[in-house]
Scaffold this motif. Structure first.
Motif, PDB file in Angstrom:
ATOM      1  N   GLN A  84       0.830  -1.219   0.000  1.00 21.48           N
ATOM      2  CA  GLN A  84       0.000   0.000   0.000  1.00 21.48           C
ATOM      3  C   GLN A  84       0.856   1.258   0.000  1.00 21.48           C
ATOM      4  O   GLN A  84       1.817   1.351   0.761  1.00 21.48           O
ATOM      5  N   MET A  85       0.455   2.218  -0.812  1.00 18.87           N
ATOM      6  CA  MET A  85       1.178   3.498  -0.853  1.00 18.87           C
ATOM      7  C   MET A  85       1.108   4.207   0.501  1.00 18.87           C
ATOM      8  O   MET A  85       2.027   4.940   0.873  1.00 18.87           O
ATOM      9  N   SER A  86       0.008   3.983   1.232  1.00 15.17           N
ATOM     10  CA  SER A  86      -0.160   4.658   2.529  1.00 15.17           C
ATOM     11  C   SER A  86       0.950   4.267   3.514  1.00 15.17           C
ATOM     12  O   SER A  86       1.189   4.977   4.487  1.00 15.17           O
ATOM     13  N   ASP A  87       1.648   3.157   3.246  1.00 17.97           N
ATOM     14  CA  ASP A  87       2.750   2.748   4.116  1.00 17.97           C
ATOM     15  C   ASP A  87       3.998   3.611   3.943  1.00 17.97           C
ATOM     16  O   ASP A  87       5.003   3.391   4.617  1.00 17.97           O
ATOM     17  N   GLU A 103       0.970   7.843 -17.773  1.00 19.75           N
ATOM     18  CA  GLU A 103      -0.289   7.760 -17.017  1.00 19.75           C
ATOM     19  C   GLU A 103      -0.095   6.988 -15.709  1.00 19.75           C
ATOM     20  O   GLU A 103      -0.682   7.328 -14.684  1.00 19.75           O
ATOM     21  N   MET A 104       0.731   5.928 -15.779  1.00 22.49           N
ATOM     22  CA  MET A 104       0.983   5.134 -14.576  1.00 22.49           C
ATOM     23  C   MET A 104       1.741   5.972 -13.535  1.00 22.49           C
ATOM     24  O   MET A 104       1.382   6.009 -12.355  1.00 22.49           O
ATOM     25  N   LYS A 105       2.753   6.681 -13.992  1.00 23.09           N
ATOM     26  CA  LYS A 105       3.528   7.503 -13.054  1.00 23.09           C
ATOM     27  C   LYS A 105       2.663   8.634 -12.496  1.00 23.09           C
ATOM     28  O   LYS A 105       2.745   8.965 -11.307  1.00 23.09           O
ATOM     29  N   GLN A 111      -1.301   9.454  -5.902  1.00 21.94           N
ATOM     30  CA  GLN A 111      -1.410   8.667  -4.663  1.00 21.94           C
ATOM     31  C   GLN A 111      -0.345   9.093  -3.650  1.00 21.94           C
ATOM     32  O   GLN A 111      -0.615   9.164  -2.451  1.00 21.94           O
ATOM     33  N   LEU A 112       0.855   9.392  -4.137  1.00 20.06           N
ATOM     34  CA  LEU A 112       1.942   9.786  -3.227  1.00 20.06           C
ATOM     35  C   LEU A 112       1.643  11.116  -2.542  1.00 20.06           C
ATOM     36  O   LEU A 112       1.985  11.316  -1.375  1.00 20.06           O
ATOM     37  N   ILE A 113       1.004  12.026  -3.262  1.00 18.65           N
ATOM     38  CA  ILE A 113       0.651  13.326  -2.676  1.00 18.65           C
ATOM     39  C   ILE A 113      -0.273  13.102  -1.479  1.00 18.65           C
ATOM     40  O   ILE A 113      -0.124  13.732  -0.433  1.00 18.65           O
TER      41      ILE A 113
END
Ligand SMILES: NC(=O)c1ccc[n+]([C@@H]2O[C@H](COP(=O)([O-])OP(=O)(O)OC[C@H]3O[C@@H](n4cnc5c(N)ncnc54)[C@H](O)[C@@H]3O)[C@@H](O)[C@H]2O)c1
Length: 290
Positions: A84-87, A103-105, A111-113
């Motif tokens: 999970q990105m939240s980690d 588009e993927m990046k 999500q990273l923001i």
């Protein structure tokens, strides 16, 4: 200021994408810079493979007397692997190393923001995609930067650092400090497609594939001509297999589309190989069989 930066790097590095580049970046982050490293991938198998690779890499370093068993334990203890990105919430600096598709990046940066602190610097290991364009979709364009590692990361000395139009001087300074902790040499490039390294390298590789496509030489002949004729450590087709033919194709597409010059047209043979799933070393077949 210096103390503030040093404090930041005693903390946590995030890496998105546990492929060949992400794994290498994670290794230099933990084993060379001594950072805690959190690795995120959407694919659990890739995370497991990355973990195994790092452990085996440490074993080889021990065999070469460049690492002790205790250091290996310390290096591995500084890692954690996540789906999970939240980690990545605790990270001060994140390097994205997902496939070379805008588009993927862009989705990963969105999500990273959300997942990271407002002050976290987000770097992309992109080979060609505009840093300014990626930064433009975020609410912190001053903290977005290009950090283009070379493959294999633990071996290659260079990082090409790309300053987007809105990247701040502080973000650049912090990135240079991280690179120094990783014991890497730096070249700063302008944010123009392909930057320095791939603006020169990829048309060379593409032309080597075109030479094969036209039947001018065999795979082995083309590699031998360039290796022995220009004194490079490996021929262009071996290098393409090593980089990944999908990555080579995506970089050529960016050069072709964004610079608008037909000289960057991807060779049709490269397109065919990628369509066939012949992606090079990582898929077991490219110009050579592995
Ligand atoms: N291969 C090279 O020689 C090289 C050199 C320099 C830079 N790069 C760049 O590094 C990046 C990665 O290349 P690579 O060769 O490591 O590719 P790779 O295919 O080996 O690895 C990509 C990884 O990203 C993961 N991934 C896909 N979607 C994701 C998502 N949404 N979130 C998290 N992880 C995700 C995949 O599961 C995979 O493990 C690309 O931008 C490429 O251009 C590659």
């Amino acid at each position: 200021m210096k103390q503030f930066l040093r404090y930041r790097f005693s903390t946590v590095l995030g890496v998105v994408g546990a492929g060949q580049m992400g794994t290498g970046i994670a290794i230099v982050g933990s084993a060379v810079a001594g950072l805690r490293v959190r690795v995120v991938d959407v694919n659990e198998q890739r995370l497991n493979a990355s973990h195994n690779f790092i452990s085996k890499w440490c074993d080889k370093e021990i065999q070469k007397n460049r690492m002790t068993d205790q250091i290996k334990t310390d290096v591995l203890q500084r890692f954690s692997f996540h789906l999970q990105m939240s980690d990545l919430a605790s990270c001060d600096f994140v390097v994205e190393a997902a496939p070379e598709k805008y588009e993927m990046k862009a989705e990963i940066f969105r999500q990273l923001i959300k997942a990271t602190k407002p002050e976290t610097i987000l770097a992309s290991n992109t080979s060609s995609i505009s840093i300014t364009k990626l930064a433009g979709i975020t609410n912190r364009p001053d903290r977005i930067i290009g950090m283009h590692f070379m493959n294999p990361v633990p071996v290659m000395k260079l990082i090409e650092v790309i300053k987007g139009l809105q990247t701040s001087q502080q973000t650049l300074d912090t990135t240079l400090e991280l690179a120094a902790k990783m014991k890497k040499e730096i070249v700063i490039a302008q944010d123009i497609p392909g930057f320095i390294a791939n603006r020169i390298l990829m048309p060379y590789i593409n032309e080597a594939i075109q030479t094969l496509h036209e039947g001018i030489g065999t795979v082995e002949g083309i590699d031998k001509a360039m290796k022995l004729g220009t004194n490079v450590p490996m021929g262009p087709l071996t290098l393409a297999d090593f980089i990944g033919l999908d990555t080579c194709l995506e970089i050529m597409k960016v050069l072709h589309q964004d610079l608008g010059d037909s000289k960057y047209r991807p060779c049709p043979l490269l397109v065919n190989y990628v369509n066939a799933g012949w992606l090079g070393k990582k898929s077991g077949r490219g110009f050579y069989k592995y």
